[in-house]
Design an enzyme around this catalytic site. Structure first.
Site, PDB file in Angstrom:
ATOM      1  N   ASP A   1      -5.560   2.156  -4.005  1.00 57.31           N
ATOM      2  CA  ASP A   1      -6.796   1.949  -3.248  1.00 57.31           C
ATOM      3  C   ASP A   1      -7.117   3.168  -2.390  1.00 57.31           C
ATOM      4  O   ASP A   1      -8.232   3.292  -1.892  1.00 57.31           O
ATOM      5  CB  ASP A   1      -6.743   0.663  -2.408  1.00 57.31           C
ATOM      6  CG  ASP A   1      -5.660   0.656  -1.344  1.00 57.31           C
ATOM      7  OD1 ASP A   1      -4.810   1.575  -1.323  1.00 57.31           O
ATOM      8  OD2 ASP A   1      -5.651  -0.284  -0.524  1.00 57.31           O
TER       9      ASP A   1
ATOM     10  N   ASP B   1      -2.290   6.316  -4.142  1.00 62.34           N
ATOM     11  CA  ASP B   1      -1.109   5.647  -3.581  1.00 62.34           C
ATOM     12  C   ASP B   1      -0.656   4.514  -4.504  1.00 62.34           C
ATOM     13  O   ASP B   1      -1.287   4.255  -5.540  1.00 62.34           O
ATOM     14  CB  ASP B   1      -1.393   5.170  -2.153  1.00 62.34           C
ATOM     15  CG  ASP B   1      -2.377   4.019  -2.073  1.00 62.34           C
ATOM     16  OD1 ASP B   1      -3.072   3.766  -3.061  1.00 62.34           O
ATOM     17  OD2 ASP B   1      -2.446   3.374  -1.012  1.00 62.34           O
TER      18      ASP B   1
ATOM     19  N   ASP C   1      -0.778   1.241  -4.761  1.00 58.76           N
ATOM     20  CA  ASP C   1      -1.693   0.198  -5.244  1.00 58.76           C
ATOM     21  C   ASP C   1      -3.075   0.764  -5.568  1.00 58.76           C
ATOM     22  O   ASP C   1      -4.013   0.009  -5.828  1.00 58.76           O
ATOM     23  CB  ASP C   1      -1.787  -0.971  -4.265  1.00 58.76           C
ATOM     24  CG  ASP C   1      -2.484  -0.624  -2.968  1.00 58.76           C
ATOM     25  OD1 ASP C   1      -2.287   0.512  -2.488  1.00 58.76           O
ATOM     26  OD2 ASP C   1      -3.204  -1.481  -2.416  1.00 58.76           O
TER      27      ASP C   1
ATOM     28  N   SER D   1       0.823  -1.205   0.000  1.00 61.24           N
ATOM     29  CA  SER D   1       0.000   0.000   0.000  1.00 61.24           C
ATOM     30  C   SER D   1       0.860   1.260   0.000  1.00 61.24           C
ATOM     31  O   SER D   1       1.588   1.505  -0.942  1.00 61.24           O
ATOM     32  CB  SER D   1      -0.981  -0.032   1.175  1.00 61.24           C
ATOM     33  OG  SER D   1      -1.939   0.981   1.057  1.00 61.24           O
TER      34      SER D   1
END
Length: 573
Positions: free
Chosen positions: A305, A301, A303, A142
């Protein structure tokens, strides 16, 4: 086995490659050796997360292989002819770990659908459901710094693995010998056997078509999307292609990309801590804004999400909105848009977490809509969406958490910055047609609902000692509950480990019907509250605090004093 014995076994094993052994031999810090080997990297409901390095308590091809072998055993035990989808982001080693997992799963007879290049976490969640797979994996840490990577596991519903399933997988992992128990096969053989299939554009397009359905005011977007001036930064992550693709599909043609942060790069050269909560990641976007004069700035960010939003204050200063503020803005906008388009219902429901602003509750009440609070972690929001679909009890409108995660629509079961980007753009467009920007819209909401202010204090406690200190801190607070903070009495104590909600003033107690978690929440007489919980993904203890003020200055002063008093109670700086 102690850490020293484990360390020696890695050095002596024929399974461990020479480069890894050289890395281990070069270690001359006993504390570092202990931290790498005193335990196995923990597999929880969020999967694995840790620093990329050699050792049992680190992310590497061996710990990923062992976790995957356990997951494979779980799948073949519980399902007939199981399949799994795998995605990975821009982090260092994400592609290598994804291929490692694919080869282990294929060797165990599990059919693998592997994305051919990096994709956001929410697209993995979608792919699991779209392909009818029994599970999913995404390789990402993340928003953590470049030293980290992670391995998140999803169930057949597209949500992160449930507690029970995660515990079952963990049981299988614990049975496996890292040196002798991991099966694998080469990629070519897996493809020939039909056990490895690459996911292409057809699944991407199916996802994009679904995202289009979350648009609330379709006529507004269709007619005026091109009027909105947007700056977007992918922060070196996986959002670059899908976010831009969706904006283009919806007619947002006036989009400017921060070139220095456009391409994937696991070293995050312009953003050492690639978190949209961190104002520093937007410095380049703000510089660009001086030339472009955008209506909206946002960034995703690594990834993709989470999403952060920048607004321009009346003073001319650019400011990062908090996750709570964006969540409240979206709640108001979506419920109001549903009202204006004639589809608002008393079954419409917002879902937030227990550490997310109560201002959203006021918004829901204003529209006669429902709101629910769940434990921290988007999987709990996903479980509610599943429940709504099964029972027809509620209409899911929006789920969000204070840590910059948002979701609408039932086809993804994790926070989704691609969906959020389209909704935030629609919201900014709506307010632009009313002569306002998002900063002015937020000010109006404060005037309408009250000046809520939330703070998050994260205290890092690395290693074995840190974990023990965090546990001891929460235990001490549980056993020695304060009666007041800064002269205001504590009215309610919610203990999510004991599943009890105690009304301190009346001396009554009731059951909390949520999964158990080592979390404490204290609600005061003046509606302020604070929560303490260990992070599930980082070596941190997190303190959440919220106050309500008469105006912005009052709220800021109250918050500062409140947080200071909480730190004194916990004896932390």
């Amino acid at each position: 086995m102690n850490y020293k014995q484990s360390y020696e076994m890695w050095l002596e094993s024929d399974v461990i490659d020479i480069i890894t052994k050289e890395e281990l031999k070069a270690l001359n810090n006993e504390k570092e050796i202990e931290d790498r080997f005193y335990k196995n990297l923990e597999f929880g409901t969020g999967g694995l997360r840790g620093k990329i390095a050699a050792g049992t308590n680190r992310m590497n091809i061996y710990t990923v292989g062992k976790a995957t072998q356990g997951l494979a055993k779980y799948l073949v035990t519980n399902f007939t002819n199981p399949s799994i989808a795998i995605a990975y982001d821009s982090r260092n080693m994400s592609d290598v770990f994804a291929e490692t997992a694919a080869k282990v799963l294929a060797a165990n007879g599990v059919k693998v659908y592997l994305y051919e290049s990096l994709r956001p976490t929410p697209m993995l969640s979608f792919a699991v459901r779209h392909l009818g797979a029994e599970a999913g994996i995404v390789l990402t840490a993340s928003h953590n710094p470049k030293e980290y990577n992670g391995y998140k596991v999803y169930g057949s519903d597209g949500g992160q693995l449930t507690d029970n399933a995660a515990n079952e997988v963990l049981g299988y992992i614990n049975e496996i010998d890292l040196f002798t128990g991991i099966k694998t096969m080469n990629t070519e053989d897996a493809v020939k056997a039909g056990l490895l299939v690459y996911i292409g554009e057809d699944v991407d397009n199916a996802y994009y078509e679904k995202v289009e359905t979350v648009v609330v005011n379709k006529e507004l977007v269709k007619e005026r999307a091109s009027e909105l001036n947007i700056i977007y930064t992918p922060i070196h992550g996986s959002g670059n292609i899908p976010v831009r693709a969706m904006l283009k599909r919806l007619g947002y043609t006036n989009v400017h990309i921060v070139k220095e942060q456009e391409l994937p790069d696991g070293n995050f050269p312009t953003a050492p801590y690639p978190n949209p909560e961190n104002p520093q990641v937007f410095e380049l976007a703000i510089e660009m804004a001086k030339e472009v004069g955008p209506d909206l700035i946002f960034g995703t960010d690594p990834d993709c999400d989470r999403i952060g939003v920048i607004v321009k204050e009346d003073s001319g200063e650019y400011k990062v909105l908090t996750g709570n503020q964006v969540g409240v803005l979206l709640s108001e906008y979506m419920l109001n848009a549903r009202k204006e388009t004639g589809v608002l219902s008393t079954k419409d429901t917002l879902i937030k977490t227990i550490v997310t602003t109560e201002m959203a509750t006021r918004v829901a009440e204003a529209y006669d809509a429902q709101i629910m609070s769940v434990l921290t972690g988007f999987k709990y929001i996903g479980e509610k969406i599943e429940e709504f679909e099964q029972t027809g009890s509620n209409n899911f409108v929006l789920g969000f958490e204070e840590s910059y995660g948002y979701l609408s629509g039932g086809f993804v079961r994790d926070k989704d910055a691609v969906i959020a980007a389209t909704l935030i753009a629609e919201m900014a467009l709506y307010y632009k047609t009313k002569g306002k920007n998002l900063a002015q819209a937020l000010h109006d909401l404060f005037e309408k609902y009250g000046y809520y202010k939330e703070e998050l204090v994260s205290i890092t406690m690395e290693g074995k000692d840190g974990q023990e200190q965090i546990a001891a801190m929460i235990t001490a607070l549980r056993e020695n509950t304060p009666t007041e903070v800064n002269g205001v009495k504590i009215a309610t104590v919610e203990d999510y480990k004991l599943s009890t909600r105690t009304n301190v003033l009346e001396g009554t107690k009731e059951e909390i019907k949520l999964p158990k978690s080592n979390v404490l929440k204290f609600v005061l007489e003046d509606r302020s509250w604070f929560v303490i919980r260990p992070s599930g993904t980082e070596p941190k203890v997190k303190i959440y605090a919220s106050v309500v003020g008469k105006d912005e200055v009052d709220a800021a002063e109250k918050s500062k004093a409140f947080v200071s008093n909480i730190k004194q109670i916990l004896n932390v700086k």
